[in-house]
Design an enzyme around this catalytic site. Structure first.
Site, PDB file in Angstrom:
ATOM      1  N   ASN A   7     -37.649 -39.624  35.159  1.00 36.85           N
ATOM      2  CA  ASN A   7     -37.919 -40.105  36.835  1.00 36.85           C
ATOM      3  C   ASN A   7     -36.018 -40.520  36.667  1.00 36.85           C
ATOM      4  O   ASN A   7     -36.013 -42.106  36.996  1.00 36.85           O
ATOM      5  CB  ASN A   7     -39.066 -40.745  36.414  1.00 36.85           C
ATOM      6  CG  ASN A   7     -38.949 -41.084  38.118  1.00 36.85           C
ATOM      7  OD1 ASN A   7     -37.888 -41.013  39.183  1.00 36.85           O
ATOM      8  ND2 ASN A   7     -39.509 -42.000  38.880  1.00 36.85           N
TER       9      ASN A   7
ATOM     10  N   CYS B 100     -37.213 -44.444  45.000  1.00 36.03           N
ATOM     11  CA  CYS B 100     -37.096 -42.843  44.225  1.00 36.03           C
ATOM     12  C   CYS B 100     -36.929 -41.927  46.148  1.00 36.03           C
ATOM     13  O   CYS B 100     -36.594 -40.821  45.668  1.00 36.03           O
ATOM     14  CB  CYS B 100     -38.201 -42.702  43.642  1.00 36.03           C
ATOM     15  SG  CYS B 100     -38.068 -43.227  42.412  1.00 36.03           S
TER      16      CYS B 100
ATOM     17  N   HIS C 175     -39.464 -34.976  44.029  1.00 34.54           N
ATOM     18  CA  HIS C 175     -38.504 -35.345  43.242  1.00 34.54           C
ATOM     19  C   HIS C 175     -39.272 -35.738  42.193  1.00 34.54           C
ATOM     20  O   HIS C 175     -40.266 -35.324  42.206  1.00 34.54           O
ATOM     21  CB  HIS C 175     -39.365 -37.618  44.127  1.00 34.54           C
ATOM     22  CG  HIS C 175     -39.110 -38.320  43.633  1.00 34.54           C
ATOM     23  ND1 HIS C 175     -38.245 -38.613  42.426  1.00 34.54           N
ATOM     24  CD2 HIS C 175     -40.392 -39.101  42.840  1.00 34.54           C
ATOM     25  CE1 HIS C 175     -37.902 -39.570  41.795  1.00 34.54           C
ATOM     26  NE2 HIS C 175     -39.148 -40.034  41.844  1.00 34.54           N
TER      27      HIS C 175
HETATM   28  O1  UT7 Z   1     -40.840 -42.673  41.748  1.00 35.81           O
HETATM   29  C1  UT7 Z   1     -41.478 -43.197  41.690  1.00 35.81           C
HETATM   30  C2  UT7 Z   1     -43.140 -43.607  42.064  1.00 35.81           C
HETATM   31  N1  UT7 Z   1     -43.660 -43.009  40.319  1.00 35.81           N
HETATM   32  C3  UT7 Z   1     -44.374 -42.462  40.500  1.00 35.81           C
HETATM   33  O2  UT7 Z   1     -44.527 -41.464  40.467  1.00 35.81           O
HETATM   34  C4  UT7 Z   1     -44.922 -42.580  39.114  1.00 35.81           C
HETATM   35  C5  UT7 Z   1     -46.923 -42.516  39.241  1.00 35.81           C
HETATM   36  N2  UT7 Z   1     -47.869 -42.726  37.425  1.00 35.81           N
HETATM   37  C6  UT7 Z   1     -47.531 -42.111  36.633  1.00 35.81           C
HETATM   38  O3  UT7 Z   1     -46.876 -40.986  36.858  1.00 35.81           O
HETATM   39  C7  UT7 Z   1     -48.880 -42.349  36.379  1.00 35.81           C
HETATM   40  O4  UT7 Z   1     -49.002 -43.271  36.208  1.00 35.81           O
HETATM   41  C8  UT7 Z   1     -48.179 -42.450  34.441  1.00 35.81           C
HETATM   42  C9  UT7 Z   1     -47.631 -41.702  33.792  1.00 35.81           C
HETATM   43  C10 UT7 Z   1     -47.294 -43.829  34.627  1.00 35.81           C
HETATM   44  C11 UT7 Z   1     -49.206 -42.323  33.721  1.00 35.81           C
HETATM   45  O5  UT7 Z   1     -50.377 -42.321  33.696  1.00 35.81           O
HETATM   46  P1  UT7 Z   1     -51.568 -42.870  33.668  1.00 35.81           P
HETATM   47  O6  UT7 Z   1     -52.697 -41.361  33.375  1.00 35.81           O
HETATM   48  O7  UT7 Z   1     -51.869 -42.917  35.481  1.00 35.81           O
HETATM   49  O8  UT7 Z   1     -52.372 -42.995  32.739  1.00 35.81           O
HETATM   50  P2  UT7 Z   1     -52.796 -44.654  32.778  1.00 35.81           P
HETATM   51  O9  UT7 Z   1     -51.881 -45.691  33.318  1.00 35.81           O
HETATM   52  O10 UT7 Z   1     -54.207 -44.487  33.387  1.00 35.81           O
HETATM   53  O11 UT7 Z   1     -53.202 -45.218  31.347  1.00 35.81           O
HETATM   54  C12 UT7 Z   1     -54.082 -44.726  30.280  1.00 35.81           C
HETATM   55  C13 UT7 Z   1     -53.737 -45.226  28.809  1.00 35.81           C
HETATM   56  C14 UT7 Z   1     -54.182 -46.682  28.667  1.00 35.81           C
HETATM   57  O12 UT7 Z   1     -54.683 -46.862  27.883  1.00 35.81           O
HETATM   58  P3  UT7 Z   1     -56.364 -48.050  28.942  1.00 35.81           P
HETATM   59  O13 UT7 Z   1     -56.152 -48.430  29.302  1.00 35.81           O
HETATM   60  O14 UT7 Z   1     -56.788 -46.191  29.039  1.00 35.81           O
HETATM   61  O15 UT7 Z   1     -56.875 -48.357  26.496  1.00 35.81           O
HETATM   62  C15 UT7 Z   1     -52.615 -47.178  28.857  1.00 35.81           C
HETATM   63  O16 UT7 Z   1     -52.127 -48.896  28.213  1.00 35.81           O
HETATM   64  O17 UT7 Z   1     -52.223 -44.731  28.632  1.00 35.81           O
HETATM   65  C16 UT7 Z   1     -52.021 -46.342  27.779  1.00 35.81           C
HETATM   66  N3  UT7 Z   1     -50.252 -45.849  27.661  1.00 35.81           N
HETATM   67  C17 UT7 Z   1     -49.654 -45.368  26.875  1.00 35.81           C
HETATM   68  N4  UT7 Z   1     -49.880 -44.671  25.915  1.00 35.81           N
HETATM   69  C18 UT7 Z   1     -49.172 -44.153  25.104  1.00 35.81           C
HETATM   70  C19 UT7 Z   1     -49.868 -46.274  29.001  1.00 35.81           C
HETATM   71  N5  UT7 Z   1     -48.355 -46.078  28.525  1.00 35.81           N
HETATM   72  C20 UT7 Z   1     -48.697 -45.580  27.335  1.00 35.81           C
HETATM   73  C21 UT7 Z   1     -47.381 -44.707  27.009  1.00 35.81           C
HETATM   74  N6  UT7 Z   1     -48.125 -44.233  24.802  1.00 35.81           N
HETATM   75  N7  UT7 Z   1     -46.427 -45.421  26.932  1.00 35.81           N
END
Ligand code: UT7
Length: 331
Positions: free
Chosen positions: A288, A120, A258
């Protein structure tokens, strides 16, 4: 690594262009594919929809389409270009580079043409490499492209990643310009700062590759960890760009980040004390698009008249590697 010394030549951005596939995949569409909701995706990432490339819309073909637009906008043809650099993680073939396909398709004369792989952050790396060629007098006009078919390396059963990415391409033409006086008023690139920390390579990667599985593999990401570092690195690298150029955020006309997650973008703007109406945001519509996201955002804001000639742009990116970087550019 920082680059901000003045050689008497600056790399001015002459024009921009972009290409997005027609097919739009909405969060609602994804609800039928994996266990997710429009609400979750939008709240956590700011994404509502993304474009998905068809079979003929390879990374190379999208790169060519974006490059044609940039050439048209500058009133140039391929024969006016002496270098092509494509930032991509999703090339048409393992080799040769997407850049040579672009070179051939646009009748660009024999010269440098290669791809840059910094995920990215790829477009920021590619701009910096092109800037170095130009400032050292090795190239006069370089086509710099970010192009990605991220949909081809997604695991469509992994809701943690498949809802985040999209496809597209953006291009700029960078040209040597000797008209400046070395001050911040000059048009062109004033600094680039590039970083990578290979200790963090397992936070975001594909589970394949030519020399391991023989297949490209799919994206695997520890989202929460990457998010944490993204916020920290983006804040650090934009502060560094301001300090190194002896300016403050009040001098910046536009932040062009980005587009991975609206919450990361908002955190960077907040750290800079910039209101969100000075930030170019496309993540809602594009998702993204990795190396394509910055030139896509840039082109959108140039086309709709927000970014004007001589505006000061602070560009920043972050991605797998982990890699991160910034560019300060007077457009
Ligand atoms: O471009 C390269 C760089 N990449 C990035 O910058 C991405 C960086 N990361 C992010 O943008 C975020 O971490 C995400 C958008 C990927 C995720 O957001 P988050 O607030 O960090 O959520 P999380 O990963 O902590 O997940 C929270 C919960 C989890 O459930 P539990 O463990 O709390 O029960 C996940 O399993 O949300 C769950 N989850 C989903 N639920 C519904 C993960 N993906 C999904 C989904 N729909 N698509």
């Amino acid at each position: 690594m920082a680059t901000n010394y003045y050689t008497g030549i600056r790399s001015v951005i002459l024009s921009t262009g972009s290409y997005l596939p027609n097919k739009v995949l909405t969060n609602k569409d994804l609800e039928a594919m994996v266990d997710t909701t429009d609400e979750w995706i939008f709240q956590r990432s700011g994404i509502r929809e993304r474009c998905i490339a068809g079979d003929d819309e390879t990374t190379g073909n999208m790169a060519i389409a974006a490059a044609k637009k940039a050439l048209e906008a500058a009133g140039l043809t391929g024969s006016d270009i002496d270098g092509v650099i494509v930032a991509t993680t999703t090339p048409d073939r393992t080799f040769p580079a997407v850049a040579v396909k672009v070179q051939a398709a646009l009748d660009i004369p024999v010269g440098i043409a290669f791809d840059v792989q910094a995920v990215c952050t790829g477009f920021v790396y590619a701009m910096s490499v092109a800037d170095n060629f130009i400032r050292l007098g090795q190239a006069k006009r370089v086509l710099v492209i970010g192009a990605e078919k991220m949909s081809s390396i997604l695991n469509w059963e992994d809701r943690g990643t498949c809802v985040l990415f999209g496809d597209g391409a953006g291009a700029i033409i960078m040209e040597a310009d000797e008209s400046g006086d070395g001050s911040i008023a000059d048009r062109g690139i004033h600094s680039t700062h590039l970083y990578a920390n290979g200790q963090q390579r397992d936070l975001l990667y594909t589970d394949g590759g030519p020399s391991t599985t023989g297949k490209a593999g799919c994206i695997v990401m520890q989202g929460r960890e990457v998010f944490k570092y993204a916020v920290q690195y983006m804040a650090d690298v934009v502060e560094e760009a301001l300090e190194e150029n002896n300016i403050t955020s009040a001098d910046v006309d536009w932040l062009v980040p980005h587009q991975a997650n609206i919450r990361i973008i908002e955190a960077t703007a907040k750290k800079l004390g910039l209101s969100m109406d000075k930030v170019i945001v496309t993540v809602e519509k594009h998702g993204n698009t990795s190396a394509a996201s910055i030139p896509l955002a840039l082109d959108e804001a140039v086309q709709d008249g927000r970014i004007k000639k001589s505006d000061l742009l602070l560009i920043e990116g972050m991605g797998g590697g982990l890699t991160w970087g910034s560019a300060l550019v007077r457009f």
